[in-house]
Write an enzyme that holds these catalytic residues in place. Structure first.
Site, PDB file in Angstrom:
ATOM      1  N   ARG A  21      28.107  81.851  32.680  1.00 58.07           N
ATOM      2  CA  ARG A  21      27.189  81.618  33.801  1.00 58.07           C
ATOM      3  C   ARG A  21      27.531  80.332  34.571  1.00 58.07           C
ATOM      4  O   ARG A  21      26.647  79.587  34.984  1.00 58.07           O
ATOM      5  CB  ARG A  21      25.732  81.608  33.297  1.00 58.07           C
ATOM      6  N   LEU A  23      28.665  80.030  37.539  1.00 57.67           N
ATOM      7  CA  LEU A  23      28.213  80.047  38.930  1.00 57.67           C
ATOM      8  C   LEU A  23      26.723  79.703  38.996  1.00 57.67           C
ATOM      9  O   LEU A  23      26.279  78.993  39.893  1.00 57.67           O
ATOM     10  CB  LEU A  23      28.481  81.419  39.558  1.00 57.67           C
ATOM     11  N   GLY A 450      -1.873  88.366  30.093  1.00 63.01           N
ATOM     12  CA  GLY A 450      -1.340  88.129  28.755  1.00 63.01           C
ATOM     13  C   GLY A 450      -0.699  86.778  28.559  1.00 63.01           C
ATOM     14  O   GLY A 450      -1.104  86.009  27.707  1.00 63.01           O
ATOM     15  N   GLU A 502       0.906  84.432  24.410  1.00 57.42           N
ATOM     16  CA  GLU A 502       2.321  84.836  24.272  1.00 57.42           C
ATOM     17  C   GLU A 502       3.319  83.675  24.147  1.00 57.42           C
ATOM     18  O   GLU A 502       4.502  83.840  24.459  1.00 57.42           O
ATOM     19  CB  GLU A 502       2.744  85.779  25.418  1.00 57.42           C
ATOM     20  N   TRP A 579      14.612  97.773  29.574  1.00 52.42           N
ATOM     21  CA  TRP A 579      15.190  96.434  29.621  1.00 52.42           C
ATOM     22  C   TRP A 579      16.109  96.168  28.433  1.00 52.42           C
ATOM     23  O   TRP A 579      16.413  95.021  28.097  1.00 52.42           O
ATOM     24  CB  TRP A 579      14.070  95.393  29.755  1.00 52.42           C
ATOM     25  N   HIS A 659      -0.583  97.541  31.718  1.00 52.62           N
ATOM     26  CA  HIS A 659      -0.313  96.740  32.909  1.00 52.62           C
ATOM     27  C   HIS A 659       0.952  97.265  33.575  1.00 52.62           C
ATOM     28  O   HIS A 659       1.983  97.432  32.930  1.00 52.62           O
ATOM     29  CB  HIS A 659      -0.148  95.264  32.534  1.00 52.62           C
ATOM     30  N   CYS A 661       3.493  96.518  36.841  1.00 50.29           N
ATOM     31  CA  CYS A 661       3.792  95.287  37.554  1.00 50.29           C
ATOM     32  C   CYS A 661       3.895  95.409  39.061  1.00 50.29           C
ATOM     33  O   CYS A 661       4.419  94.523  39.686  1.00 50.29           O
ATOM     34  CB  CYS A 661       5.129  94.781  37.078  1.00 50.29           C
ATOM     35  N   HIS A 712       2.902  84.922  42.088  1.00 53.13           N
ATOM     36  CA  HIS A 712       4.305  84.647  42.397  1.00 53.13           C
ATOM     37  C   HIS A 712       4.522  83.293  43.046  1.00 53.13           C
ATOM     38  O   HIS A 712       5.657  82.887  43.242  1.00 53.13           O
ATOM     39  CB  HIS A 712       4.880  85.757  43.279  1.00 53.13           C
ATOM     40  N   CYS A 744      -0.312  89.484  37.553  1.00 58.03           N
ATOM     41  CA  CYS A 744       0.673  89.613  36.476  1.00 58.03           C
ATOM     42  C   CYS A 744       0.493  88.436  35.524  1.00 58.03           C
ATOM     43  O   CYS A 744      -0.444  87.647  35.677  1.00 58.03           O
ATOM     44  CB  CYS A 744       2.086  89.654  37.077  1.00 58.03           C
TER      45      CYS A 744
HETATM   46  N1  GLN Z   1       1.875  90.678  29.181  1.00 58.97           N
HETATM   47  C1  GLN Z   1       2.990  90.258  29.972  1.00 58.97           C
HETATM   48  C2  GLN Z   1       2.715  88.882  30.549  1.00 58.97           C
HETATM   49  O1  GLN Z   1       1.587  88.579  30.793  1.00 58.97           O
HETATM   50  C3  GLN Z   1       3.243  91.217  31.108  1.00 58.97           C
HETATM   51  C4  GLN Z   1       4.414  90.794  31.945  1.00 58.97           C
HETATM   52  C5  GLN Z   1       4.922  91.838  32.903  1.00 58.97           C
HETATM   53  O2  GLN Z   1       4.237  92.761  33.244  1.00 58.97           O
HETATM   54  N2  GLN Z   1       6.123  91.705  33.391  1.00 58.97           N
HETATM   55  O3  GLN Z   1       3.619  88.119  30.786  1.00 58.97           O
HETATM   56 ZN    ZN Z   2       3.265  92.329  35.705  1.00 59.31          ZN
END
Ligand code: GLN
Ligand code: ZN
Length: 771
Positions: A21, A23, A450, A502, A579, A659, A661, A712, A744
């Protein structure tokens, strides 16, 4: 055959961030002001030179255009924007070098929102969306393309410039904000094609023998125009480009899907080569058998994309070679190629020192794939005997993989085989609603998605633990303190349903991959997701099972600290697959079911530990939707089925959340309904609740949490603003169904704005409840 044909080995593109990585580091250091533009461009030049040299070393011919110029400082679609001079009007005040403009568009500045980013076809790569309107002034800017070509020439390599093609470029663009109602960027095709014509002339003048124009729009049913029309647009564009003089010879590519229906017509275009993805796609069998394909490709080379550029398994070389031989025998001029650019796979599997050696022998990253292409090409040139030893080695490896312990585990298979449709069905909705009354959750309940901010301290503690500087006990103690802090904070803010935050998760997929059997993780397996960002997908190689509970201790600890409800937090089966690099030796649906069963056990254990609400995140549900309309219903069957299998064991009184996104799920609204989650949270703040409307129209009857806070950016939305959004949502869907939450997870945010925004969110919910 073209006048100066492509050598019979090529790839469509190569990873761009560098083996380590480099760059990424160089660009980020430039962004911080620590290095100059000259230093950054010098690093980039060295990286490009190293890439070309490496490709030749791995077996691509140095002459004849086999080596692609697929470098980008940020994104290939953005590079096309620069090459076309298509700077959106709202950036007209931004001046500077092409590089400065590139970064301004990509990242925005204090006066400009950046270009929007969205997924590149069905990959996990994001491109910067061009903004076009009636006024966009196009002007050819071949500087970057010409520079790279000249650098290559100085190195003694005759390389092939790469550019997103005109039809794909415009179909991926959006109408700029000020454009007239109903304006569509593709309406400017003829003007854009004229600029491509100029670019081709400049490249010819600079000595380019070949140019590659990528047209993946050819394989997608998810664009604003139907696929048949995409083909007609491609024909119109390339009729013009084919007639440009002087120009390099043109290779059109159609990666990421099936171009079988278009291929005969593509072969008849006035270009010199056409690529087909033969991993995701097929060849038109009838036209192949009748000779119609060969006659359409009479003066045109077919780049046969037989080596998978989306996955990390060693190619079955014998099967690929047989397919190539059959094409040659059918009269086609075959070039061995990859299904798509190798930008979606890591650099080199031999860099991995910690992978199990046996697993490692089954894998091929970008460098190994280049070697496979070269081997197949050698076979075509010199005959099968020349590569027989290599084919036999791959046969052995594939047999070893099929028989290796862990690849097929009978307990896992027996259990998956005994699944019945009952396992996917919970009690009916009304019974669940009644049973869940006992949870004592108010109307317009407030919660989060979360994660709480992943602070520098959390990252530091994790790194120290990984390096062995602190032991398990110290690390666990750190995480428990963090959880206690986050619980107290949520209580103070006054949220109704709490989360543990988390902090223990490095990544929402890798965390589970490390705890499940059947997965491996890499050290250097980075893949660009956008700009300088990269992820390190796990490798799902075997049958999946759960040796021990994965999240229960953390969730139960969090619940022990509070009288409020704590939501358990899991990543769903579809997202875990999307992913990761997944096994290619069985249908994805079978793999998803195994992951689902492991999650099902986790939910059982969470519930037994006193957790009454469990969220199973599926942010990738939309992303894996096949580009091919024919394949979508099968996908939705198994993906929705996997989610239901994961959650189907939950008793009626257990509340299941999910959830998603994003907010564009018009296409999959039935599937969202089909998940049968009690509560679904979605992104909605940026679109000001637009997404709630179709749900209301659809008669969606379960709980829904449209985000009222756009996470965001660090901006703090006021109480009034969030109140307003809740009210809009409440007009579109009954208030009883509504939850109040951010868009999110909060892991990328800082604490200051998080606390302020959530405090306002709770006030807003109170205001609407009281109204
Ligand atoms: N539970 C995850 C968080 O809150 C959900 C993240 C996601 O949807 N990309 O980060
Ligand atoms: Zn999300």
């Amino acid at each position: 055959m073209p006048a100066t044909p492509l050598p019979n080995a090529t790839i469509l593109g190569y990873p761009r961030l560098g083996r380590r990585r480099e760059l990424k580091r160089a660009i980020e250091s430039y962004w911080k002001g620590n290095t100059s533009e000259a230093e950054l461009t010098a690093t980039a030049r060295e990286l490009r030179a190293a890439t070309r040299a490496r490709l030749v070393e791995l077996g691509l011919p140095a002459q004849g255009g086999a080596v692609p110029e697929s470098f980008s400082f940020y994104d290939q679609v953005l590079d096309a924007t620069i090459a076309l001079g298509a700077i959106p009007g709202r950036f007209s005040a931004v001046t500077g070098s092409d590089l400065e403009i590139t970064f301004a568009l990509a990242r925005g500045d204090k006066d400009h929102q950046p270009l929007e980013m969205t997924k590149w076809f069905d990959t996990n790569y994001h491109y910067s969306v061009p903004e076009i309107d009636e006024q966009t002034a196009f002007a050819a800017n071949p500087a970057a393309l010409v520079t790279q070509l000249q650098e290559a020439a100085e190195q003694g390599i005759d390389s092939r410039p790469v550019l997103v093609g005109p039809v794909t470029y415009l179909l991926l663009a959006k109408a700029a904000d000020g454009a007239a109602e109903g304006f569509s960027p593709i309406s400017r095709l003829d003007e854009v094609v004229a600029v491509y014509a100029e670019l081709l002339q400049s490249l010819a003048a600079a000595g380019a023998g070949w140019v590659q124009l990528d047209e993946p729009a050819l394989v997608s049913d998810s664009l604003s125009v139907p696929r048949a029309e995409v083909l007609a647009l491609v024909e119109r564009a390339y009729a013009v480009l084919g007639a440009v003089e002087p120009r390099p010879q043109i290779l059109i590519t159609a990666p990421y899907g099936n171009s079988a229906d278009a291929l005969t017509r593509l072969g008849a275009l006035p270009v010199e080569a056409v690529q087909a993805d033969l991993v995701r796609g097929t060849l038109p069998a009838d036209a192949l058998a009748s000779g119609a394909l060969a006659s359409a490709f009479d003066g045109t080379q077919l780049v046969a994309g037989v080596v998978d550029g989306r996955n990390i398994w060693r190619t079955d070389l014998r099967a690929a070679f047989a397919q190539l031989t059959a094409l040659t025998e059918a009269g086609l001029h075959v070039v061995v190629g990859t299904s798509n650019s190798l930008q979606h796979v890591p650099h080199d599997v031999t860099d991995e020192s910690k992978l199990d050696a046996r697993l490692q022998s089954w894998l091929a990253f970008a460098d190994q794939k280049v070697e496979q292409v070269a081997t197949l090409a050698q076979g075509l040139t010199e005959g099968a005997e020349a590569i027989e030893a290599l084919l036999a080695e791959v046969d052995r490896v594939l047999q070893d993989r099929a028989a290796a312990p862990g690849v097929r585990v009978s307990d896992v298979r027996d259990r998956a085989a005994s699944v019945t449709s009952d396992d996917r069905n919970r009690a009916d909705e009304q019974a669940r609603r009644d049973a869940q009354q006992a949870l004592g959750i108010p109307d317009l309940a407030t919660t989060t998605i979360g994660s709480f901010p992943q602070t520098g301290e959390i990252r530091k503690a994790r790194a120290a633990f990984t390096r062995g500087e602190i032991d398990q006990e110290a690390y666990d103690g750190f995480l428990r303190d963090e959880i206690a802090r986050v619980i107290r904070l949520q209580e103070e803010i006054g949220l109704d349903v709490l989360v543990h935050g988390e902090a223990e998760r490095n990544d929402m997929v890798q965390y589970f991959a490390e705890l499940l059997d059947g997965f491996a993780v890499t050290e250097h397996g980075w893949v660009q997701s956008y700009g300088t960002r990269a992820t390190r997908p796990s490798i799902l190689w075997g049958d999946v099972s759960r040796p021990a509970p994965m999240t229960v201790a953390w969730s139960a600890y969090a619940q022990s600290l509070t009288e409020q409800r704590v939501k358990g937090m899991l990543t769903g089966p579809v997202t875990i697959l999307a992913w990761s690099f997944v096994r290619d030796d069985q249908p994805l649906g079978d793999t998803a079911a195994q992951v689902a069963l492991a999650l099902r056990d986790e939910i059982d254990d969470l519930v037994a530990a006193g957790i009454g609400i469990v969220q199973v995140d599926e942010p990738a549900l939309r992303e894996l939707l096949p580009l091919d309309a024919d394949r979508q219903s099968d996908y939705l069957d198994w993906s929705v089925g996997a989610f239901r299998l994961a959650t189907g064991g939950a008793a009626p009184e257990v509340q299941i959340h999910t959830h998603l996104c994003y907010s564009e799920f018009g296409e999959i609204i039935d599937a969202v309904d089909g998940l049968d989650a009690d509560v679904t949270s979605i992104e909605a703040a940026r679109s000001r609740m637009d997404v709630v409307e179709p749900l209301g129209d659809h008669g969606y009857s379960r709980g829904i949490g449209p985000g009222v806070y756009d996470i965001h950016s660090p901006r703090v939305p006021s109480v009034e603003e969030q109140t307003e959004l809740i009210k809009i949502a409440a007009e579109r869907i009954p208030g009883k169904q509504l939850w109040v939450n951010p868009d999110c997870g909060l892991k990328t945010r800082g604490y200051e704005e998080t606390v302020a925004s959530l405090t306002n969110l709770v006030q807003a919910a109170k205001a609407v409840r009281g109204a």
